[in-house]
Write a protein that holds these residues in place. Structure first.
Motif, PDB file in Angstrom:
ATOM      1  N   LEU A 195     -35.668   7.742 -37.271  1.00  0.00           N
ATOM      2  CA  LEU A 195     -35.071   7.611 -35.949  1.00  0.00           C
ATOM      3  C   LEU A 195     -35.639   8.742 -35.099  1.00  0.00           C
ATOM      4  O   LEU A 195     -35.695   9.890 -35.534  1.00  0.00           O
ATOM      5  CB  LEU A 195     -33.554   7.731 -36.011  1.00  0.00           C
ATOM      6  CG  LEU A 195     -32.776   6.553 -36.614  1.00  0.00           C
ATOM      7  CD1 LEU A 195     -31.275   6.850 -36.571  1.00  0.00           C
ATOM      8  CD2 LEU A 195     -33.059   5.244 -35.885  1.00  0.00           C
ATOM      9  N   PHE A 196     -36.096   8.424 -33.893  1.00  0.00           N
ATOM     10  CA  PHE A 196     -36.636   9.407 -32.954  1.00  0.00           C
ATOM     11  C   PHE A 196     -37.775  10.234 -33.533  1.00  0.00           C
ATOM     12  O   PHE A 196     -37.884  11.427 -33.305  1.00  0.00           O
ATOM     13  CB  PHE A 196     -35.524  10.306 -32.403  1.00  0.00           C
ATOM     14  CG  PHE A 196     -34.495   9.529 -31.621  1.00  0.00           C
ATOM     15  CD1 PHE A 196     -34.743   9.170 -30.306  1.00  0.00           C
ATOM     16  CD2 PHE A 196     -33.310   9.119 -32.206  1.00  0.00           C
ATOM     17  CE1 PHE A 196     -33.820   8.415 -29.593  1.00  0.00           C
ATOM     18  CE2 PHE A 196     -32.384   8.366 -31.501  1.00  0.00           C
ATOM     19  CZ  PHE A 196     -32.637   8.022 -30.189  1.00  0.00           C
ATOM     20  N   TYR A 201     -39.749   9.829 -26.935  1.00  0.00           N
ATOM     21  CA  TYR A 201     -38.516   9.228 -26.423  1.00  0.00           C
ATOM     22  C   TYR A 201     -38.032   9.952 -25.171  1.00  0.00           C
ATOM     23  O   TYR A 201     -37.458   9.351 -24.277  1.00  0.00           O
ATOM     24  CB  TYR A 201     -37.450   9.214 -27.518  1.00  0.00           C
ATOM     25  CG  TYR A 201     -37.833   8.248 -28.615  1.00  0.00           C
ATOM     26  CD1 TYR A 201     -37.595   6.887 -28.469  1.00  0.00           C
ATOM     27  CD2 TYR A 201     -38.490   8.686 -29.762  1.00  0.00           C
ATOM     28  CE1 TYR A 201     -37.986   5.983 -29.451  1.00  0.00           C
ATOM     29  CE2 TYR A 201     -38.876   7.790 -30.749  1.00  0.00           C
ATOM     30  CZ  TYR A 201     -38.622   6.448 -30.587  1.00  0.00           C
ATOM     31  OH  TYR A 201     -39.014   5.560 -31.550  1.00  0.00           O
ATOM     32  N   GLU A 246     -36.394   1.693 -37.657  1.00  0.00           N
ATOM     33  CA  GLU A 246     -35.984   2.962 -37.050  1.00  0.00           C
ATOM     34  C   GLU A 246     -36.383   3.062 -35.578  1.00  0.00           C
ATOM     35  O   GLU A 246     -35.616   3.526 -34.727  1.00  0.00           O
ATOM     36  CB  GLU A 246     -36.578   4.146 -37.825  1.00  0.00           C
ATOM     37  CG  GLU A 246     -35.975   4.359 -39.216  1.00  0.00           C
ATOM     38  CD  GLU A 246     -36.664   3.568 -40.309  1.00  0.00           C
ATOM     39  OE1 GLU A 246     -37.378   2.581 -39.992  1.00  0.00           O
ATOM     40  OE2 GLU A 246     -36.491   3.917 -41.496  1.00  0.00           O
ATOM     41  N   GLU A 247     -37.626   2.643 -35.311  1.00  0.00           N
ATOM     42  CA  GLU A 247     -38.145   2.688 -33.948  1.00  0.00           C
ATOM     43  C   GLU A 247     -37.335   1.813 -32.977  1.00  0.00           C
ATOM     44  O   GLU A 247     -36.970   2.232 -31.888  1.00  0.00           O
ATOM     45  CB  GLU A 247     -39.577   2.173 -34.022  1.00  0.00           C
ATOM     46  CG  GLU A 247     -40.260   2.025 -32.726  1.00  0.00           C
ATOM     47  CD  GLU A 247     -41.182   3.187 -32.495  1.00  0.00           C
ATOM     48  OE1 GLU A 247     -41.840   3.196 -31.477  1.00  0.00           O
ATOM     49  OE2 GLU A 247     -41.225   4.096 -33.346  1.00  0.00           O
ATOM     50  N   SER A 279     -34.019   3.357 -32.298  1.00  0.00           N
ATOM     51  CA  SER A 279     -34.134   4.529 -31.432  1.00  0.00           C
ATOM     52  C   SER A 279     -34.226   4.090 -29.971  1.00  0.00           C
ATOM     53  O   SER A 279     -33.567   4.649 -29.092  1.00  0.00           O
ATOM     54  CB  SER A 279     -35.369   5.359 -31.790  1.00  0.00           C
ATOM     55  OG  SER A 279     -35.363   5.695 -33.159  1.00  0.00           O
ATOM     56  N   PHE A 317     -32.431  13.197 -38.287  1.00  0.00           N
ATOM     57  CA  PHE A 317     -32.401  12.247 -37.174  1.00  0.00           C
ATOM     58  C   PHE A 317     -31.637  12.838 -35.978  1.00  0.00           C
ATOM     59  O   PHE A 317     -32.049  12.692 -34.827  1.00  0.00           O
ATOM     60  CB  PHE A 317     -31.704  10.941 -37.589  1.00  0.00           C
ATOM     61  CG  PHE A 317     -32.459  10.109 -38.595  1.00  0.00           C
ATOM     62  CD1 PHE A 317     -33.753  10.435 -38.995  1.00  0.00           C
ATOM     63  CD2 PHE A 317     -31.878   8.968 -39.135  1.00  0.00           C
ATOM     64  CE1 PHE A 317     -34.438   9.660 -39.929  1.00  0.00           C
ATOM     65  CE2 PHE A 317     -32.555   8.178 -40.057  1.00  0.00           C
ATOM     66  CZ  PHE A 317     -33.834   8.524 -40.457  1.00  0.00           C
ATOM     67  N   SER A 373     -33.679  15.354 -34.127  1.00  0.00           N
ATOM     68  CA  SER A 373     -34.682  14.697 -33.291  1.00  0.00           C
ATOM     69  C   SER A 373     -34.042  14.035 -32.074  1.00  0.00           C
ATOM     70  O   SER A 373     -34.582  14.070 -30.974  1.00  0.00           O
ATOM     71  CB  SER A 373     -35.442  13.639 -34.093  1.00  0.00           C
ATOM     72  OG  SER A 373     -36.074  14.217 -35.198  1.00  0.00           O
ATOM     73  N   TYR A 374     -32.886  13.430 -32.310  1.00  0.00           N
ATOM     74  CA  TYR A 374     -32.168  12.758 -31.215  1.00  0.00           C
ATOM     75  C   TYR A 374     -31.877  13.751 -30.081  1.00  0.00           C
ATOM     76  O   TYR A 374     -32.080  13.453 -28.910  1.00  0.00           O
ATOM     77  CB  TYR A 374     -30.885  12.157 -31.770  1.00  0.00           C
ATOM     78  CG  TYR A 374     -29.817  11.822 -30.759  1.00  0.00           C
ATOM     79  CD1 TYR A 374     -29.859  10.636 -30.030  1.00  0.00           C
ATOM     80  CD2 TYR A 374     -28.760  12.709 -30.526  1.00  0.00           C
ATOM     81  CE1 TYR A 374     -28.882  10.335 -29.104  1.00  0.00           C
ATOM     82  CE2 TYR A 374     -27.772  12.413 -29.600  1.00  0.00           C
ATOM     83  CZ  TYR A 374     -27.838  11.231 -28.891  1.00  0.00           C
ATOM     84  OH  TYR A 374     -26.868  10.943 -27.965  1.00  0.00           O
ATOM     85  N   LEU A 423     -25.497  11.556 -31.922  1.00  0.00           N
ATOM     86  CA  LEU A 423     -26.054  10.393 -32.608  1.00  0.00           C
ATOM     87  C   LEU A 423     -24.956   9.632 -33.343  1.00  0.00           C
ATOM     88  O   LEU A 423     -25.008   8.427 -33.490  1.00  0.00           O
ATOM     89  CB  LEU A 423     -27.168  10.830 -33.573  1.00  0.00           C
ATOM     90  CG  LEU A 423     -27.945   9.696 -34.262  1.00  0.00           C
ATOM     91  CD1 LEU A 423     -28.609   8.773 -33.250  1.00  0.00           C
ATOM     92  CD2 LEU A 423     -28.986  10.265 -35.220  1.00  0.00           C
TER      93      LEU A 423
END
Lengths: 271, 161, 298
Positions: free
Chosen positions: A76-77, A83, A111-112, A115, A157, A160-161, A170
């Motif tokens: 994710l992300f 993003y 995942e993409e 996201s 994740f 990154s989010y 998240l």
């Protein structure tokens, strides 16, 4: 230093294509050899020819091989700045459309696509968006559709989010149960997971944004050109194309069809 | 050049190296042709591979020995692509990544160099390689530069470190 | 001259003159003309300023009536339309333009400050080439879209667009406002079906397998026609068709099965399961339209 491909490998890929209609013949060789090597070990085949015979003899052997041939792993992300750029630079433009179509080409285990759905949800666009997420691997598509991931991955994740400019937490978008987390139903409702091959199929929709990240790296130059042609045909005029952090249109015959909009995040705009 | 780095941060390795070398230094894009006299650095969160057509390829296949980029992946693809015309150098490091790849380079007839575990900041990586491969040279890091220069001088060869 | 004028009925004469004037203006036109229909003076002026160029003449009007008057006498290359007008709504204006041959029908760009529902978008989409929601980046997109139309006359438009224009004027009412449930897991077919049905005014709803279709019919009753794929995950088309027939609430909805190409027994079994008809994949779009026309409840 030879560039002629390995005849055993060629024979295997031809067999797979003719028997199962999966076309790996234009895949870039270095990664392909590694993947086949891993399959040989796993399936206990001493040589590529043995593997070919096994795959021709039993479809189950092919499903196992397919898993090795399509193993890209995302998060994710992944690449938060991509993003962030979508959010800051592209979303304001997407807002001008009354409804939106987005295509995640080569979605692997989803995942993409999730996201993007999260970004669109936070920007208030998800209700008017349909996300097509396609891949050639049925097992991956099933996993993507389920939207269940190991909980231990979510610390990363979440990090990154936040770097990607996330507006909340998240955890607003998943429910944790024991060792896994399941993504929200409202994200899933906006995504249509389906089979599509950039190697053999053509454009199926006209969309405002195509995100095709770390898929082209597995293709050789001629197949890349074919695939980028499909992506070009799918992006509406002035629509957007996002690639992986190290992918570029620089070596493609279709470079002219796009302008570099956010070069550092490989986001292009259709001319 | 491969350095194990955390996957979620952009790497500043290229900028750091640029202050220390006059060679052009960059993270290659996918399919980028390999230009002699250039120092290429594996981008974080990708495996870097060498294609037989003298270009780079990248992959997001699973990490190997918890590493992406993985030294084994680079070394093995370089051995496939360049055969005896490749030199692999393995420096200090905290896991066994690189040992198997260096074995491939040796088997293909390439040159293998390992930093002496005694001078390495973290000896695990070079020690693992020495256990596995009869390397051509095991020397202190400070000597590797001049050694490479001397070895590279008479013949021209593709190099991956 | 007078004699000629005398020979023709006055009404017809008026039409002729108007038509000639339009032809004439089209012929001598090196200038591109854009009709800007917007009731708010400030917005109208800023839009005109945005589009102004040496070879572009913008004609600002503030009401639907003024817009229709302008369209009767002048040929425009493009029309920018705000949806909220004092004398009628933007879509009413578009429908009026579509009805009579006395109005020129340039490419229309809807430029609006409010969000648009799916239904409205579909309705507007039949008469307009694009819809732009106002916002930070909308001037840029408006300029892009207008530029596109200024550099193409109608005959240069891609055939699909031309057909859309014609469809907008002569569309038939069979599909108007009808709800079609597409039960299909392959996006290519979903897209193909959507892109022929929506421009004709049908509302396409999607279910990805038989199970979703049954849920959909329960939650959103009133579907007019079902297009049912046979091979789907979770619940296949035959099972779903039988279930739909078994439920009195849905028993009467016409079902067209989408069968694989050379599968003769597919056809027999889908009819046995209760489908009204079938069509083979890959889909022949024109054939599907006629078939859907046949089965659409009157």
């Amino acid at each position: 230093m030879t560039t002629s491909p390995d005849p055993e490998l060629t024979a295997l890929l031809d067999a797979v294509y003719h028997r199962y209609h999966y076309d790996f013949r234009g895949y870039a060789e270095a990664s392909l050899r590694r993947r086949i090597g891993a399959a040989l070990t796993h399936l206990r085949c001493p040589t590529v020819n043995d593997l070919r015979e096994r795959v021709l003899a039993e479809p189950r052997g092919f499903s196992e091989l397919l898993r090795f041939l399509t193993v890209q792993v995302s998060d994710l992300f992944r690449d938060p700045s991509y993003y962030r750029s979508l959010r800051e630079r592209i979303v304001p433009y997407l807002r001008t459309y009354p409804s939106l179509k987005v295509w995640v080409a080569g979605c692997a285990t989803g995942e993409e696509a999730y996201s993007l759905a999260i970004v669109f949800a936070e920007e208030g666009l998800l209700d008017r968006t349909l996300i097509y997420a396609t891949d050639i691997h049925p097992e991956s598509l099933r996993a993507a559709e389920a939207g269940v991931y190991d909980l231990e991955r979510f610390a990363r994740f979440s990090d990154s989010y936040r770097q990607a400019g996330g507006r909340g937490s998240l955890s607003d978008f998943y429910t944790a149960q024991y060792a896994s987390a399941i993504l929200d139903r409202r994200l899933k409702q906006a995504i249509l997971f389906s089979d599509h091959s950039l190697a053999t199929d053509v454009a199926f929709a006209e969309v405002e944004l195509v995100s095709c990240r770390n898929v082209l790296i597995y293709f050789d130059r001629p197949l890349q050109d074919r695939a980028i042609g499909v992506l070009r045909d799918s992006v509406r005029r002035k629509g957007f194309l996002g690639l992986g952090a190290k992918e570029t249109l620089r070596f493609s015959a279709h470079a002219e069809a796009f302008t570099e909009l956010v070069p550092e995040d490989r986001i292009y705009q259709r001319r | 050049m491969v350095l194990h780095l955390p996957p979620t941060q952009p790497s500043h390795l290229v900028e750091v190296l640029r202050t220390r070398t006059s060679l052009p230094t960059r993270e290659p894009d996918d399919k980028e042709p390999i230009v002699p006299g250039t120092l290429y650095v594996a981008p974080p969160n990708y495996h870097l591979l060498v294609e037989r057509g003298r270009s780079f390829a990248l992959s997001v296949d699973r990490p190997e020995l918890f590493s992406r980029p993985s030294i084994d992946v680079l070394f093995e693809s370089a051995a496939d692509a360049f055969g005896p015309h490749v030199a692999g150098v393995l420096l200090s490091g905290a896991n066994e990544d690189g040992a198997r790849g260096l074995g491939h380079i040796a088997a293909a007839g390439g040159l293998t160099i390992v930093e002496s575990p005694t001078t390495a900041a973290v000896p695990t990586m070079p020690a693992a390689a020495l256990r596995r491969v009869a390397v051509d040279h095991a020397v202190p890091a400070a000597v590797i530069g001049t050694l490479l220069a001397r070895l590279a001088a008479p013949t021209r060869s593709g190099e991956a470190t | 001259m007078g004699a000629v004028a005398y020979a023709i009925k006055p009404v017809v004469r008026d039409q002729l003159v108007t038509a000639l004037r339009r032809l004439e203006s089209k012929a001598t036109q090196s200038l591109r003309r854009v009709l800007v229909v917007e009731d708010d003076v400030v917005h109208r002026e800023s839009t005109c300023k945005l589009l102004a160029a040496d070879d572009v003449e913008t004609v600002p009007v503030g009401t639907a009536a003024d817009a229709l008057r302008a369209l009767r006498t002048t040929t425009f290359d493009c029309m920018v339309l705000d949806l909220s007008l004092p004398d009628r709504s933007g879509s009413e204006l578009l429908r009026e333009m579509a009805q009579g041959e006395q109005y020129g029908f340039p490419p229309v760009i809807v430029y609006t400050g409010r969000a648009i529902s799916r239904a409205e978008e579909q309705e507007l989409g039949r008469f307009s080439q694009s819809i732009i929601i106002k916002g930070a980046r909308s001037p840029e997109r408006l300029l892009d879209e207008v530029t596109l139309f200024l550099h193409q006359v109608e005959t240069n438009l891609p055939p699909e667009r031309q057909r859309m224009l014609r469809d907008a004027r002569h569309r038939d009412a069979v599909f108007e406002g009808r709800r079609v449930l597409v039960v299909e897991d392959d996006v290519r077919n979903v897209f193909a079906l959507t892109s022929v049905l929506e421009p004709r005014g049908a509302k396409v709803e999607i279910a990805r397998n038989g199970k979703e279709a049954l849920q959909h019919l329960k939650l959103k009753p009133g579907v007019d026609l079902i297009l049912m794929d046979l091979m789907m995950p979770e619940m296949d088309g035959l099972t779903a068709t039988r279930a739909i027939r078994a439920d009195p609430a849905t028993a009467k909805i016409p079902i067209i099965a989408l069968t694989a190409k050379a599968m003769a027994d597919d056809r027999a079994s889908c009819l046995a399961a209760g489908a009204n008809d079938y069509i083979a994949k890959p889909l022949d779009v024109d054939k599907l339209l006629s078939l859907a026309r046949v089965w659409m409840p009157k």
